[in-house]
Scaffold this motif. Structure first.
Motif, short mmCIF file in Angstrom:
data_model
loop_
_atom_site.label_atom_id
_atom_site.label_comp_id
_atom_site.label_asym_id
_atom_site.label_seq_id
_atom_site.Cartn_x
_atom_site.Cartn_y
_atom_site.Cartn_z
N THR A 71 19.11 -2.18 32.01
CA THR A 71 18.36 -2.17 33.47
C THR A 71 17.57 -3.56 32.78
OG1 THR A 71 18.15 -0.30 32.82
CG2 THR A 71 16.08 -0.67 33.89
N ILE A 72 17.13 -3.99 31.85
CA ILE A 72 16.56 -5.11 31.82
C ILE A 72 17.05 -6.67 32.63
CG2 ILE A 72 15.31 -7.31 30.03
CD1 ILE A 72 14.70 -4.56 28.26
N GLY A 73 17.79 -6.58 31.61
CA GLY A 73 18.90 -7.66 32.11
C GLY A 73 19.42 -7.76 33.20
N ALA A 74 19.50 -6.58 34.30
CA ALA A 74 20.47 -5.92 35.17
C ALA A 74 19.03 -6.67 36.48
CB ALA A 74 20.48 -4.97 35.82
N TYR A 75 17.78 -6.43 35.72
CA TYR A 75 16.47 -6.89 36.67
C TYR A 75 16.57 -8.50 36.87
CZ TYR A 75 14.57 -2.37 38.61
OH TYR A 75 15.34 -1.26 39.28
N LEU A 109 22.62 -14.48 33.75
CA LEU A 109 22.93 -14.14 31.90
C LEU A 109 21.87 -14.70 31.04
CD1 LEU A 109 26.83 -13.63 33.70
CD2 LEU A 109 24.36 -12.27 33.97
N LEU A 110 22.76 -15.61 31.32
CA LEU A 110 21.72 -15.86 29.40
C LEU A 110 20.59 -15.93 29.56
CD1 LEU A 110 23.51 -19.75 29.25
CD2 LEU A 110 23.77 -17.29 28.32
N VAL A 111 19.62 -16.16 30.90
CA VAL A 111 17.99 -16.05 30.22
C VAL A 111 17.97 -14.34 30.24
CG1 VAL A 111 16.20 -15.89 31.95
CG2 VAL A 111 17.36 -17.83 31.48
N ALA A 112 18.74 -13.59 31.09
CA ALA A 112 18.75 -12.53 30.42
C ALA A 112 19.00 -11.23 29.18
CB ALA A 112 19.57 -11.32 32.15
N GLY A 113 20.13 -12.28 28.72
CA GLY A 113 20.44 -12.27 27.61
C GLY A 113 19.26 -11.65 25.99
N ILE A 114 18.84 -13.42 26.37
CA ILE A 114 18.17 -14.02 25.41
C ILE A 114 16.76 -13.15 25.86
CG2 ILE A 114 16.52 -15.87 25.31
CD1 ILE A 114 18.48 -17.88 26.20
N THR A 115 16.42 -12.21 27.28
CA THR A 115 14.98 -11.75 27.29
C THR A 115 15.14 -10.39 26.17
OG1 THR A 115 15.07 -12.40 29.65
CG2 THR A 115 14.22 -10.72 29.06
N GLY A 116 16.83 -9.96 27.07
CA GLY A 116 16.84 -8.86 26.09
C GLY A 116 17.07 -8.50 24.12
N ALA A 117 17.93 -9.65 24.28
CA ALA A 117 17.82 -10.12 22.20
C ALA A 117 16.11 -10.30 22.00
CB ALA A 117 18.05 -10.84 22.07
N ILE A 119 13.90 -9.10 23.43
CA ILE A 119 12.71 -7.44 23.61
C ILE A 119 13.19 -6.44 22.16
CG2 ILE A 119 12.41 -5.61 24.66
CD1 ILE A 119 12.88 -7.47 27.24
N ALA A 120 14.60 -6.59 21.91
CA ALA A 120 15.01 -6.11 20.82
C ALA A 120 14.46 -6.07 19.23
CB ALA A 120 16.73 -6.54 20.55
N PHE A 121 14.69 -7.78 19.21
CA PHE A 121 13.68 -7.66 17.98
C PHE A 121 12.60 -7.78 18.24
CE2 PHE A 121 11.04 -11.42 15.77
CZ PHE A 121 11.61 -11.68 14.46
N LEU A 122 11.78 -7.58 18.92
CA LEU A 122 9.98 -6.78 19.23
C LEU A 122 10.37 -5.91 18.75
CD1 LEU A 122 8.60 -8.87 22.33
CD2 LEU A 122 8.47 -9.25 19.84
N ALA A 136 17.68 6.60 16.28
CA ALA A 136 18.00 7.24 17.57
C ALA A 136 17.05 7.96 18.39
CB ALA A 136 18.97 8.93 17.68
N VAL A 137 16.27 8.80 18.55
CA VAL A 137 15.02 9.73 19.10
C VAL A 137 14.20 8.44 19.85
CG1 VAL A 137 13.18 10.40 19.28
CG2 VAL A 137 14.91 11.45 18.04
N ALA A 138 13.81 7.65 19.17
CA ALA A 138 13.62 6.35 19.65
C ALA A 138 13.84 5.29 20.52
CB ALA A 138 12.90 5.16 17.75
N THR A 139 15.01 4.79 20.03
CA THR A 139 15.50 3.82 20.85
C THR A 139 15.55 5.09 22.04
OG1 THR A 139 17.80 4.68 20.12
CG2 THR A 139 16.88 2.52 18.85
N LEU A 140 16.12 6.19 21.97
CA LEU A 140 16.32 6.92 23.60
C LEU A 140 14.94 7.11 24.35
CD1 LEU A 140 18.15 9.14 24.79
CD2 LEU A 140 17.16 10.49 23.82
N GLY A 141 14.01 6.79 23.24
CA GLY A 141 12.50 6.72 24.19
C GLY A 141 12.32 5.39 24.81
N LEU A 142 13.24 4.21 24.11
CA LEU A 142 12.51 2.99 24.76
C LEU A 142 13.72 3.51 26.63
CD1 LEU A 142 12.24 -0.04 24.37
CD2 LEU A 142 14.99 -0.67 23.88
N ILE A 143 14.52 3.89 26.45
CA ILE A 143 15.23 3.95 27.81
C ILE A 143 14.12 4.44 28.62
CG2 ILE A 143 17.08 4.84 28.77
CD1 ILE A 143 18.46 5.24 26.19
#
Length: 336
Positions: A71-75, A109-117, A119-122, A136-143
């Motif tokens: 979703t982050i990468g798409a937007y 696409l590169l900017v989208a991928g870096i943005t996702g990476a 956010i994943a790091f944080l 699993a529950v924590a990453t489900l909450g991320l959605i």
């Protein structure tokens, strides 16, 4: 003899890539536009399943967060490729530098991928200290969090209406190239010392720590790399179907991706490819029957039944955690 062997692996890999490219070229020439689009989606799903197998299969995480990063990468990619003239009235709250920016697909696409990476790091800083179903529950909450932000941040995302009229910049060759990069990266990673450290972390984190492996860093790397690929996949998908809403990539997609990993074999890159192709084809084949009988959701039931049957008859998945012999020969240095 050694020189011949070291030369055979790359040549075989190039030959396989060339054969796959020839199949894609033939499919594009012969099939209808609908089937070509379906094949493109299949390639994106293949890349998603393989990228999820990096974190879930190799590193032993139980992450369900891929749809959030998609979703982050798409937007992000949609906003970056949107014509400036349409941003004025569709996205009035955009910062001025984004309002006048329109990038080609690859930089977006590169900017989208870096943005996702990033956010994943944080997110991973606190979340990756959790284990098992807690993760699993924590990453489900991320959605849920990402969907909520996309729904309520109307000035940047148009809320529940989503973004439509996005330029259709993705073609089957973009999807093929992306899938090839993801598969190559995953296989090279698996048969490297870093991949062995990931699998050691998966099997026994305490023993891996005792051997000098930083399990936290290993998990973080796998989580961030998977998020990068997921965000790029989201960018490719949104430029293929030309629309995105906050619920385009939901918990259902998370289940499907996990099913692909489990059915193919946790840790098996080839298994993820086979499962992604099979489940994408099965879901699309069942769709006409759904519409004819009015049994909407039958495709999802089919995926769930397939997962149950595989877990019952082959608990380790179709290929377990291994790879076919020819794959091991190309990427694993002629392992027996």
């Amino acid at each position: 003899m050694t020189a011949v062997r070291s030369f055979t692996g790359p040549v075989a890999g190039i030959a396989i890539l060339g054969a796959c490219a020839a199949l894609v070229y033939g499919a594009q020439a012969v099939l209808s536009s609908y089937l070509v689009t379906l094949l493109a989606i299949m390639l994106i799903n293949m890349a998603l399943a393989v990228s999820l197998n990096i974190s879930n299969g190799l590193a032993g995480l139980f992450s369900l967060g891929h749809p959030a990063f998609m979703t982050i990468g798409a937007y992000v990619s949609a906003v970056l490729t949107f014509p400036p003239g349409r941003k004025d009235f569709m996205l009035p709250d955009l910062p001025s530098f984004l309002m006048t920016t329109q990038l080609p697909l690859l930089p977006a696409l590169l900017v989208a991928g870096i943005t996702g990476a990033v956010i994943a790091f944080l997110v991973g800083l606190p979340v990756l200290r959790l284990k098992g179903h807690y993760l699993a529950v924590a990453t489900l909450g991320l959605i849920v969090i990402v969907q909520g932000l996309a729904t309520n941040w109307t000035g940047l995302t148009r809320g529940g209406s989503g973004l439509n009229g996005i330029p259709r910049l993705t073609g089957i060759w973009w999807c093929f190239g992306f899938a090839a990069v993801v598969v190559y990266t995953a296989l090279r990673l698996k048969f490297s010392s870093l991949g062995r450290a990931m699998m050691a972390t998966r099997e026994n984190a305490l023993a891996a720590e005792s051997s000098g492996v930083s399990t936290y860093r290993i998990r973080m790397l796998a989580f961030v790399l998977g998020a990068f690929f997921a965000a790029v996949a989201g960018g490719l998908m949104v430029h293929l179907i030309t629309v995105v809403t906050p619920k385009s990539y939901s918990v259902v997609l998370a289940f499907n991706l996990v099913a692909m990993v489990v059915i193919g074999g946790t840790g098996s890159i080839t298994g993820s490819i086979v499962a992604a192709v099979a489940l994408t084809g099965l879901s699309e084949a069942v769709r006409p029957l759904e519409e004819k009988l009015g049994l909407y959701g039958l495709s999802q039931v089919s995926v769930a039944l397939g997962l149950i049957l595989v877990l019952f008859f082959r608990p380790n998945g179709l290929l377990g955690s291994g790879e076919p012999r020819f794959v091991r020969r190309i990427f694993g240095g002629f392992l027996p």
